[in-house]
Design a protein around this motif. Sequence first.
Motif, PDB file in Angstrom:
ATOM      1  N   LEU A 265       0.819  -1.147   0.109  1.00 47.23           N
ATOM      2  CA  LEU A 265       0.072   0.030  -0.056  1.00 47.23           C
ATOM      3  C   LEU A 265       0.737   1.280  -0.035  1.00 47.23           C
ATOM      4  N   PHE A 266       1.908   1.169   0.799  1.00 45.71           N
ATOM      5  CA  PHE A 266       2.741   2.285   0.847  1.00 45.71           C
ATOM      6  C   PHE A 266       3.366   2.668  -0.604  1.00 45.71           C
ATOM      7  N   LEU A 267       3.988   1.595  -1.119  1.00 46.43           N
ATOM      8  CA  LEU A 267       4.485   1.776  -2.471  1.00 46.43           C
ATOM      9  C   LEU A 267       3.451   2.385  -3.608  1.00 46.43           C
ATOM     10  N   ILE A 268       2.387   1.605  -3.462  1.00 50.39           N
ATOM     11  CA  ILE A 268       1.301   2.314  -4.416  1.00 50.39           C
ATOM     12  C   ILE A 268       1.170   3.614  -4.043  1.00 50.39           C
ATOM     13  N   THR A 269       0.896   4.257  -3.035  1.00 54.19           N
ATOM     14  CA  THR A 269       0.647   5.551  -2.494  1.00 54.19           C
ATOM     15  C   THR A 269       1.770   6.317  -3.015  1.00 54.19           C
ATOM     16  N   GLN A 270       3.045   5.910  -3.078  1.00 56.52           N
ATOM     17  CA  GLN A 270       4.137   6.697  -3.498  1.00 56.52           C
ATOM     18  C   GLN A 270       4.314   7.133  -5.056  1.00 56.52           C
ATOM     19  N   VAL A 271       3.874   6.071  -5.783  1.00 53.61           N
ATOM     20  CA  VAL A 271       3.575   5.962  -7.200  1.00 53.61           C
ATOM     21  C   VAL A 271       2.460   6.876  -7.635  1.00 53.61           C
ATOM     22  N   ALA A 272       1.268   6.738  -6.863  1.00 55.58           N
ATOM     23  CA  ALA A 272       0.112   7.329  -7.207  1.00 55.58           C
ATOM     24  C   ALA A 272       0.402   9.163  -6.888  1.00 55.58           C
ATOM     25  N   HIS A 273       1.028   9.470  -5.688  1.00 52.34           N
ATOM     26  CA  HIS A 273       1.308  10.804  -5.740  1.00 52.34           C
ATOM     27  C   HIS A 273       2.298  11.343  -6.548  1.00 52.34           C
ATOM     28  N   LEU A 274       3.110  10.642  -7.386  1.00 52.17           N
ATOM     29  CA  LEU A 274       3.919  11.092  -8.242  1.00 52.17           C
ATOM     30  C   LEU A 274       3.054  11.434  -9.582  1.00 52.17           C
ATOM     31  N   TRP A 275       2.189  10.940  -9.762  1.00 51.18           N
ATOM     32  CA  TRP A 275       1.093  11.429 -10.872  1.00 51.18           C
ATOM     33  C   TRP A 275       0.072  12.668 -10.414  1.00 51.18           C
ATOM     34  N   ILE A 276       0.082  12.613  -9.136  1.00 58.40           N
ATOM     35  CA  ILE A 276      -1.262  13.341  -8.770  1.00 58.40           C
ATOM     36  C   ILE A 276      -0.536  14.943  -8.563  1.00 58.40           C
ATOM     37  N   ASN A 277       0.679  14.837  -8.053  1.00 59.37           N
ATOM     38  CA  ASN A 277       1.220  16.145  -7.701  1.00 59.37           C
ATOM     39  C   ASN A 277       2.646  16.332  -8.244  1.00 59.37           C
ATOM     40  N   VAL A 278       2.804  17.124  -9.281  1.00 58.21           N
ATOM     41  CA  VAL A 278       3.750  17.347  -9.991  1.00 58.21           C
ATOM     42  C   VAL A 278       5.297  16.602  -9.676  1.00 58.21           C
ATOM     43  N   PRO A 279       4.814  15.781 -10.901  1.00 56.16           N
ATOM     44  CA  PRO A 279       5.818  14.319 -10.882  1.00 56.16           C
ATOM     45  C   PRO A 279       7.388  14.818 -10.520  1.00 56.16           C
ATOM     46  N   GLN A 334      -9.964  20.902  -6.747  1.00 56.36           N
ATOM     47  CA  GLN A 334      -9.298  21.820  -8.090  1.00 56.36           C
ATOM     48  C   GLN A 334      -8.346  20.826  -8.928  1.00 56.36           C
ATOM     49  N   GLN A 335      -8.678  19.481  -8.943  1.00 55.47           N
ATOM     50  CA  GLN A 335      -7.878  18.613  -9.822  1.00 55.47           C
ATOM     51  C   GLN A 335      -8.694  18.397 -10.770  1.00 55.47           C
ATOM     52  N   LYS A 336      -7.831  17.512 -11.787  1.00 56.64           N
ATOM     53  CA  LYS A 336      -8.505  17.168 -13.165  1.00 56.64           C
ATOM     54  C   LYS A 336      -9.245  15.865 -12.634  1.00 56.64           C
ATOM     55  N   LYS A 337     -10.235  15.281 -13.560  1.00 55.55           N
ATOM     56  CA  LYS A 337     -11.031  14.457 -13.544  1.00 55.55           C
ATOM     57  C   LYS A 337     -10.317  12.968 -13.429  1.00 55.55           C
ATOM     58  N   TRP A 338      -9.187  12.906 -14.121  1.00 55.44           N
ATOM     59  CA  TRP A 338      -8.212  11.618 -14.290  1.00 55.44           C
ATOM     60  C   TRP A 338      -7.731  11.468 -12.905  1.00 55.44           C
ATOM     61  N   GLN A 339      -7.449  12.385 -12.246  1.00 55.69           N
ATOM     62  CA  GLN A 339      -6.580  12.445 -10.942  1.00 55.69           C
ATOM     63  C   GLN A 339      -7.724  11.667 -10.044  1.00 55.69           C
ATOM     64  N   ILE A 340      -9.033  12.245  -9.920  1.00 57.64           N
ATOM     65  CA  ILE A 340      -9.997  11.864  -9.082  1.00 57.64           C
ATOM     66  C   ILE A 340     -10.256  10.151  -9.414  1.00 57.64           C
ATOM     67  N   ILE A 341     -10.372  10.035 -10.831  1.00 54.26           N
ATOM     68  CA  ILE A 341     -10.580   8.439 -11.107  1.00 54.26           C
ATOM     69  C   ILE A 341      -9.330   7.533 -10.370  1.00 54.26           C
ATOM     70  N   LEU A 342      -8.229   7.984 -10.434  1.00 53.46           N
ATOM     71  CA  LEU A 342      -7.240   7.426 -10.049  1.00 53.46           C
ATOM     72  C   LEU A 342      -7.311   7.046  -8.381  1.00 53.46           C
ATOM     73  N   ILE A 343      -7.550   8.211  -7.763  1.00 52.68           N
ATOM     74  CA  ILE A 343      -7.870   8.062  -6.365  1.00 52.68           C
ATOM     75  C   ILE A 343      -8.929   6.827  -6.280  1.00 52.68           C
ATOM     76  N   LYS A 344      -9.956   6.777  -6.740  1.00 49.04           N
ATOM     77  CA  LYS A 344     -10.846   5.944  -6.743  1.00 49.04           C
ATOM     78  C   LYS A 344     -10.467   4.368  -7.048  1.00 49.04           C
ATOM     79  N   ILE A 345      -9.761   4.260  -8.023  1.00 54.45           N
ATOM     80  CA  ILE A 345      -8.995   2.921  -8.396  1.00 54.45           C
ATOM     81  C   ILE A 345      -8.101   2.419  -7.351  1.00 54.45           C
ATOM     82  N   VAL A 346      -7.351   3.351  -6.828  1.00 61.60           N
ATOM     83  CA  VAL A 346      -6.396   3.102  -5.546  1.00 61.60           C
ATOM     84  C   VAL A 346      -7.128   2.656  -4.344  1.00 61.60           C
ATOM     85  N   ASN A 347      -8.226   3.469  -4.218  1.00 60.23           N
ATOM     86  CA  ASN A 347      -9.066   3.217  -2.959  1.00 60.23           C
ATOM     87  C   ASN A 347      -9.725   1.667  -2.903  1.00 60.23           C
ATOM     88  N   GLU A 348      -9.931   1.367  -4.124  1.00 59.59           N
ATOM     89  CA  GLU A 348     -10.661   0.166  -4.203  1.00 59.59           C
ATOM     90  C   GLU A 348      -9.591  -0.993  -4.154  1.00 59.59           C
TER      91      GLU A 348
END
Length: 361
Positions: A265-279, A334-348
Amino acid sequence: MNKKVSIILVNYNWLKFNKSCIESIFLQTYKNFEIVFVDNASTDWSLEEVEKIFAKEILEKKIIVVKNKNNEWFSNWNNIGHQNSSKDSEYVCMLNNDTTLPTDWLEKLVDGIESDKSLWAVWSVILDKWYENKIKEKIFEKKKIVTSSLIWESVWKDISENEFKKWIFYTSVLSGCCLMYRKEIVEYPFPPFYFAYAEDFFLSRLILLKWYKMAVVWNSFVYHAGSWSFGKKPSNMKLFYGNRNQILNFILFYNLWTKLKLLPLFLITQVAHLWINVPFKRLNAKVKARIWIIRHKGEIKNMRAYIIKQSRISHKELLNNLSYKFNDEVFFAQQKKWQIILIKIVNELFKHYCQFWDISK
Protein backbone atom coordinates in the motif's frame (compact mmCIF):
# COMPACT_ATOMS: atom_id res chain seq x y z
CA MET A 1 -16.41 25.01 35.10
CA ASN A 2 -14.76 27.98 33.36
CA LYS A 3 -11.35 26.43 32.69
CA LYS A 4 -8.52 28.51 31.29
CA VAL A 5 -7.39 27.94 27.69
CA SER A 6 -3.98 28.89 26.30
CA ILE A 7 -4.35 29.65 22.57
CA ILE A 8 -1.07 29.30 20.69
CA LEU A 9 -0.56 31.49 17.63
CA VAL A 10 2.70 31.02 15.77
CA ASN A 11 4.02 33.77 13.55
CA TYR A 12 6.53 33.98 10.76
CA ASN A 13 5.81 36.91 8.42
CA TRP A 14 2.03 36.58 8.77
CA LEU A 15 1.34 40.31 8.56
CA LYS A 16 -1.67 39.62 6.35
CA PHE A 17 -3.57 37.58 8.95
CA ASN A 18 -2.55 38.29 12.56
CA LYS A 19 -4.76 41.30 13.25
CA SER A 20 -8.05 39.79 12.05
CA CYS A 21 -7.35 36.47 13.77
CA ILE A 22 -6.52 38.02 17.16
CA GLU A 23 -9.49 40.39 16.96
CA SER A 24 -11.83 37.44 16.37
CA ILE A 25 -10.35 35.68 19.41
CA PHE A 26 -11.06 38.66 21.66
CA LEU A 27 -14.68 38.69 20.46
CA GLN A 28 -15.27 35.20 21.84
CA THR A 29 -18.14 34.59 24.28
CA TYR A 30 -15.79 32.35 26.28
CA LYS A 31 -13.51 34.78 28.10
CA ASN A 32 -11.12 32.68 30.20
CA PHE A 33 -8.22 32.43 27.78
CA GLU A 34 -4.78 33.79 27.02
CA ILE A 35 -2.97 34.06 23.70
CA VAL A 36 0.61 32.78 23.50
CA PHE A 37 2.01 34.59 20.46
CA VAL A 38 5.21 32.88 19.30
CA ASP A 39 7.24 34.90 16.80
CA ASN A 40 10.04 33.25 14.85
CA ALA A 41 12.36 36.06 13.77
CA SER A 42 9.80 37.64 11.43
CA THR A 43 11.09 40.23 8.97
CA ASP A 44 7.82 41.77 7.71
CA TRP A 45 6.90 43.88 10.80
CA SER A 46 4.15 41.42 11.75
CA LEU A 47 5.50 41.20 15.31
CA GLU A 48 5.76 44.99 15.62
CA GLU A 49 2.18 45.36 14.38
CA VAL A 50 0.84 42.99 17.05
CA GLU A 51 2.87 44.73 19.77
CA LYS A 52 1.49 48.11 18.68
CA ILE A 53 -2.18 47.25 18.11
CA PHE A 54 -2.54 44.96 21.13
CA ALA A 55 -0.20 46.79 23.53
CA LYS A 56 -2.92 46.99 26.22
CA GLU A 57 -3.66 43.25 26.03
CA ILE A 58 0.06 42.44 26.23
CA LEU A 59 0.45 44.68 29.28
CA GLU A 60 -2.52 42.93 30.93
CA LYS A 61 -0.99 39.49 30.16
CA LYS A 62 -3.90 38.55 27.94
CA ILE A 63 -1.28 38.09 25.22
CA ILE A 64 2.06 36.50 26.06
CA VAL A 65 4.67 37.33 23.40
CA VAL A 66 7.52 34.85 22.91
CA LYS A 67 10.36 35.93 20.60
CA ASN A 68 12.60 33.30 19.03
CA LYS A 69 15.96 34.25 17.54
CA ASN A 70 15.54 31.66 14.77
CA ASN A 71 12.66 30.25 12.78
CA GLU A 72 11.79 26.99 14.57
CA TRP A 73 8.86 26.18 12.26
CA PHE A 74 5.51 24.63 13.06
CA SER A 75 6.34 21.67 15.30
CA ASN A 76 8.74 23.48 17.58
CA TRP A 77 6.66 26.68 17.44
CA ASN A 78 3.87 24.85 19.22
CA ASN A 79 6.22 23.09 21.63
CA ILE A 80 7.57 26.51 22.66
CA GLY A 81 4.05 27.90 22.94
CA HIS A 82 3.05 24.96 25.15
CA GLN A 83 6.06 25.53 27.41
CA ASN A 84 5.27 29.26 27.78
CA SER A 85 1.59 28.84 28.59
CA SER A 86 0.41 29.81 32.09
CA LYS A 87 0.64 27.18 34.81
CA ASP A 88 -3.06 27.54 35.62
CA SER A 89 -4.29 26.85 32.07
CA GLU A 90 -5.96 23.44 31.72
CA TYR A 91 -6.32 23.34 27.95
CA VAL A 92 -3.94 24.27 25.15
CA CYS A 93 -5.38 25.19 21.75
CA MET A 94 -3.20 25.36 18.63
CA LEU A 95 -4.66 27.73 16.07
CA ASN A 96 -3.43 28.81 12.65
CA ASN A 97 -3.10 32.57 12.13
CA ASP A 98 -4.87 32.45 8.75
CA THR A 99 -8.21 31.79 10.43
CA THR A 100 -11.20 33.83 11.55
CA LEU A 101 -13.63 32.59 14.17
CA PRO A 102 -17.34 32.84 14.96
CA THR A 103 -17.91 34.37 18.40
CA ASP A 104 -18.99 31.04 19.92
CA TRP A 105 -16.06 29.03 18.49
CA LEU A 106 -14.13 28.59 21.76
CA GLU A 107 -17.24 28.14 23.92
CA LYS A 108 -18.40 25.26 21.70
CA LEU A 109 -14.93 23.72 21.64
CA VAL A 110 -14.65 23.72 25.45
CA ASP A 111 -18.21 22.37 25.81
CA GLY A 112 -17.24 19.56 23.44
CA ILE A 113 -14.18 18.38 25.34
CA GLU A 114 -15.98 18.79 28.68
CA SER A 115 -18.84 16.56 27.52
CA ASP A 116 -16.67 13.44 27.84
CA LYS A 117 -13.95 13.18 30.48
CA SER A 118 -12.17 10.48 28.47
CA LEU A 119 -11.55 12.88 25.57
CA TRP A 120 -7.87 13.74 25.18
CA ALA A 121 -8.31 16.27 22.39
CA VAL A 122 -10.89 17.90 20.13
CA TRP A 123 -10.84 19.95 16.96
CA SER A 124 -13.25 22.23 15.17
CA VAL A 125 -14.83 21.77 11.76
CA ILE A 126 -12.32 23.44 9.42
CA LEU A 127 -14.08 25.30 6.61
CA ASP A 128 -11.16 25.66 4.24
CA LYS A 129 -11.32 28.33 1.55
CA TRP A 130 -10.86 25.82 -1.27
CA TYR A 131 -13.25 23.12 -0.03
CA GLU A 132 -15.76 24.87 2.26
CA ASN A 133 -18.92 23.89 0.38
CA LYS A 134 -17.78 20.29 -0.09
CA ILE A 135 -16.95 19.93 3.61
CA LYS A 136 -20.35 21.31 4.62
CA GLU A 137 -22.02 18.89 2.22
CA LYS A 138 -20.09 15.92 3.58
CA ILE A 139 -20.84 16.68 7.22
CA PHE A 140 -24.36 18.04 7.23
CA GLU A 141 -26.04 16.28 4.33
CA LYS A 142 -24.20 13.00 3.86
CA LYS A 143 -23.19 12.48 7.49
CA LYS A 144 -19.52 11.87 6.88
CA ILE A 145 -16.54 12.76 9.04
CA VAL A 146 -12.82 13.08 8.58
CA THR A 147 -10.76 10.12 9.69
CA SER A 148 -7.14 9.04 9.35
CA SER A 149 -5.84 6.67 6.70
CA LEU A 150 -3.39 3.80 7.16
CA ILE A 151 -0.71 5.54 5.16
CA TRP A 152 -1.06 9.24 4.62
CA GLU A 153 -3.99 11.60 4.07
CA SER A 154 -7.17 12.51 5.89
CA VAL A 155 -10.15 10.76 4.33
CA TRP A 156 -13.91 10.64 4.82
CA LYS A 157 -15.87 7.98 6.65
CA ASP A 158 -19.61 7.28 6.65
CA ILE A 159 -21.27 7.57 10.05
CA SER A 160 -24.71 6.79 11.39
CA GLU A 161 -26.99 8.82 13.63
CA ASN A 162 -26.18 6.73 16.72
CA GLU A 163 -22.49 7.65 16.42
CA PHE A 164 -23.30 11.23 17.38
CA LYS A 165 -22.99 12.16 21.04
CA LYS A 166 -24.35 15.62 21.69
CA TRP A 167 -22.18 17.87 19.52
CA ILE A 168 -19.20 15.57 19.05
CA PHE A 169 -18.27 12.54 17.01
CA TYR A 170 -15.21 10.46 17.71
CA THR A 171 -12.46 10.38 15.13
CA SER A 172 -8.95 9.06 14.58
CA VAL A 173 -7.25 12.21 13.33
CA LEU A 174 -6.64 15.77 14.49
CA SER A 175 -6.05 18.86 12.38
CA GLY A 176 -3.11 21.07 13.28
CA CYS A 177 -5.10 24.03 11.97
CA CYS A 178 -7.17 24.08 15.17
CA LEU A 179 -6.88 21.47 17.90
CA MET A 180 -7.30 21.65 21.66
CA TYR A 181 -5.91 19.14 24.14
CA ARG A 182 -5.79 18.55 27.88
CA LYS A 183 -2.53 20.11 29.04
CA GLU A 184 -1.99 17.74 31.97
CA ILE A 185 -1.26 14.65 29.89
CA VAL A 186 1.12 15.96 27.25
CA GLU A 187 4.82 16.56 27.79
CA TYR A 188 5.36 18.19 24.41
CA PRO A 189 3.08 17.95 21.37
CA PHE A 190 5.55 17.15 18.57
CA PRO A 191 9.07 15.90 17.93
CA PRO A 192 10.96 19.06 16.88
CA PHE A 193 12.45 17.37 13.80
CA TYR A 194 9.00 17.07 12.17
CA PHE A 195 9.33 20.74 11.19
CA ALA A 196 5.99 20.98 9.31
CA TYR A 197 3.36 18.82 7.60
CA ALA A 198 1.90 15.54 8.93
CA GLU A 199 2.95 16.39 12.49
CA ASP A 200 -0.75 16.36 13.41
CA PHE A 201 -0.85 12.77 12.09
CA PHE A 202 2.00 11.95 14.47
CA LEU A 203 -0.01 13.33 17.37
CA SER A 204 -3.16 11.51 16.25
CA ARG A 205 -1.36 8.17 16.02
CA LEU A 206 0.21 8.68 19.44
CA ILE A 207 -3.17 9.42 20.98
CA LEU A 208 -4.64 6.25 19.47
CA LEU A 209 -1.77 4.13 20.75
CA LYS A 210 -2.28 5.56 24.24
CA TRP A 211 -5.96 4.63 23.86
CA TYR A 212 -7.13 8.17 24.50
CA LYS A 213 -10.14 9.48 22.63
CA MET A 214 -10.37 12.45 20.29
CA ALA A 215 -13.34 14.01 18.58
CA VAL A 216 -14.62 16.62 16.17
CA VAL A 217 -16.88 19.24 17.72
CA TRP A 218 -19.24 19.69 14.81
CA ASN A 219 -20.88 22.94 15.98
CA SER A 220 -17.52 24.69 16.44
CA PHE A 221 -16.29 26.26 13.19
CA VAL A 222 -13.04 27.75 11.96
CA TYR A 223 -12.83 29.68 8.68
CA HIS A 224 -9.44 28.87 7.21
CA ALA A 225 -7.76 30.78 4.36
CA GLY A 226 -6.17 27.49 3.26
CA SER A 227 -2.47 26.71 2.83
CA TRP A 228 -1.38 30.32 2.56
CA SER A 229 1.91 29.74 4.36
CA PHE A 230 3.39 28.02 1.29
CA GLY A 231 0.74 28.79 -1.29
CA LYS A 232 -1.95 26.68 -2.91
CA LYS A 233 0.42 24.77 -5.19
CA PRO A 234 2.94 22.43 -3.53
CA SER A 235 6.39 24.02 -3.13
CA ASN A 236 9.67 22.09 -3.00
CA MET A 237 9.72 22.57 0.77
CA LYS A 238 6.16 21.32 1.19
CA LEU A 239 6.82 18.30 -1.02
CA PHE A 240 10.00 17.40 0.88
CA TYR A 241 8.63 17.69 4.42
CA GLY A 242 5.29 16.17 3.50
CA ASN A 243 6.95 13.11 1.98
CA ARG A 244 9.62 12.78 4.65
CA ASN A 245 7.10 12.95 7.49
CA GLN A 246 4.89 10.46 5.70
CA ILE A 247 7.80 8.01 5.78
CA LEU A 248 8.54 8.89 9.42
CA ASN A 249 4.96 8.11 10.47
CA PHE A 250 5.15 4.78 8.63
CA ILE A 251 8.43 3.84 10.34
CA LEU A 252 7.56 5.08 13.82
CA PHE A 253 4.10 3.68 14.41
CA TYR A 254 4.15 0.20 12.88
CA ASN A 255 6.11 -2.88 13.95
CA LEU A 256 8.04 -4.98 11.43
CA TRP A 257 5.22 -7.40 10.61
CA THR A 258 2.71 -4.58 10.14
CA LYS A 259 5.18 -2.69 7.93
CA LEU A 260 5.55 -5.76 5.72
CA LYS A 261 1.76 -6.08 5.37
CA LEU A 262 1.36 -2.39 4.57
CA LEU A 263 4.41 -2.07 2.32
CA PRO A 264 2.48 -2.74 -0.94
CA LEU A 265 0.00 0.00 0.00
CA PHE A 266 2.84 2.34 0.87
CA LEU A 267 4.56 1.76 -2.49
CA ILE A 268 1.31 2.27 -4.42
CA THR A 269 0.75 5.49 -2.50
CA GLN A 270 4.19 6.74 -3.46
CA VAL A 271 3.62 6.05 -7.17
CA ALA A 272 0.11 7.54 -7.13
CA HIS A 273 1.38 10.76 -5.54
CA LEU A 274 3.94 11.11 -8.31
CA TRP A 275 1.11 11.38 -10.82
CA ILE A 276 -1.18 13.55 -8.73
CA ASN A 277 1.34 16.17 -7.57
CA VAL A 278 4.01 17.66 -9.85
CA PRO A 279 5.92 14.50 -10.85
CA PHE A 280 9.47 15.85 -11.25
CA LYS A 281 9.42 18.01 -8.13
CA ARG A 282 7.93 15.17 -6.10
CA LEU A 283 10.55 12.69 -7.32
CA ASN A 284 13.30 15.06 -6.22
CA ALA A 285 11.59 15.50 -2.84
CA LYS A 286 11.33 11.73 -2.39
CA VAL A 287 15.06 11.26 -2.95
CA LYS A 288 15.95 14.01 -0.46
CA ALA A 289 13.45 12.64 2.07
CA ARG A 290 15.07 9.21 2.01
CA ILE A 291 18.54 10.67 2.40
CA TRP A 292 17.34 12.54 5.50
CA ILE A 293 15.85 9.33 6.95
CA ILE A 294 19.13 7.45 6.51
CA ARG A 295 21.19 10.25 8.08
CA HIS A 296 18.93 10.51 11.15
CA LYS A 297 18.29 6.84 11.87
CA GLY A 298 19.56 7.27 15.46
CA GLU A 299 16.95 9.93 16.31
CA ILE A 300 14.26 7.85 14.63
CA LYS A 301 15.25 4.78 16.65
CA ASN A 302 14.99 6.75 19.91
CA MET A 303 11.57 8.13 18.98
CA ARG A 304 10.37 4.65 18.03
CA ALA A 305 11.44 3.40 21.49
CA TYR A 306 9.51 6.27 23.11
CA ILE A 307 6.38 5.40 21.12
CA ILE A 308 6.60 1.70 22.03
CA LYS A 309 6.84 2.68 25.69
CA GLN A 310 3.71 4.85 25.36
CA SER A 311 1.61 2.21 23.58
CA ARG A 312 -1.41 0.74 25.36
CA ILE A 313 -3.14 -1.08 22.49
CA SER A 314 -2.20 -3.72 19.93
CA HIS A 315 -1.34 -2.96 16.32
CA LYS A 316 -4.53 -4.67 15.19
CA GLU A 317 -6.59 -2.33 17.37
CA LEU A 318 -4.67 0.62 15.96
CA LEU A 319 -5.24 -0.48 12.37
CA ASN A 320 -8.93 -1.07 12.93
CA ASN A 321 -9.29 2.57 13.97
CA LEU A 322 -7.87 3.77 10.65
CA SER A 323 -9.30 3.89 7.16
CA TYR A 324 -8.06 1.74 4.26
CA LYS A 325 -8.51 4.67 1.84
CA PHE A 326 -5.47 6.14 0.15
CA ASN A 327 -7.19 9.49 -0.23
CA ASP A 328 -10.53 11.14 -0.87
CA GLU A 329 -11.63 13.06 -3.95
CA VAL A 330 -12.92 15.98 -1.84
CA PHE A 331 -9.32 17.09 -1.21
CA PHE A 332 -8.73 17.25 -4.95
CA ALA A 333 -11.61 19.58 -5.74
CA GLN A 334 -9.31 21.69 -7.90
CA GLN A 335 -7.77 18.71 -9.72
CA LYS A 336 -8.57 17.04 -13.03
CA LYS A 337 -11.09 14.24 -13.46
CA TRP A 338 -8.44 11.62 -14.27
CA GLN A 339 -6.76 12.31 -10.92
CA ILE A 340 -10.01 11.71 -9.05
CA ILE A 341 -10.53 8.51 -11.06
CA LEU A 342 -7.03 7.38 -10.08
CA ILE A 343 -7.83 7.98 -6.40
CA LYS A 344 -11.00 5.90 -6.66
CA ILE A 345 -9.15 3.03 -8.34
CA VAL A 346 -6.43 3.02 -5.68
CA ASN A 347 -9.03 3.18 -2.90
CA GLU A 348 -10.76 0.11 -4.35
CA LEU A 349 -7.47 -1.81 -4.51
CA PHE A 350 -6.71 -0.84 -0.92
CA LYS A 351 -10.14 -1.97 0.21
CA HIS A 352 -9.74 -5.52 -1.15
CA TYR A 353 -6.16 -5.79 0.10
CA CYS A 354 -7.20 -4.80 3.64
CA GLN A 355 -10.12 -7.22 3.54
CA PHE A 356 -7.66 -10.01 2.73
CA TRP A 357 -5.55 -9.18 5.79
CA ASP A 358 -8.59 -8.36 7.97
CA ILE A 359 -7.31 -4.90 8.82
CA SER A 360 -8.73 -1.38 8.76
CA LYS A 361 -12.31 -0.46 7.86
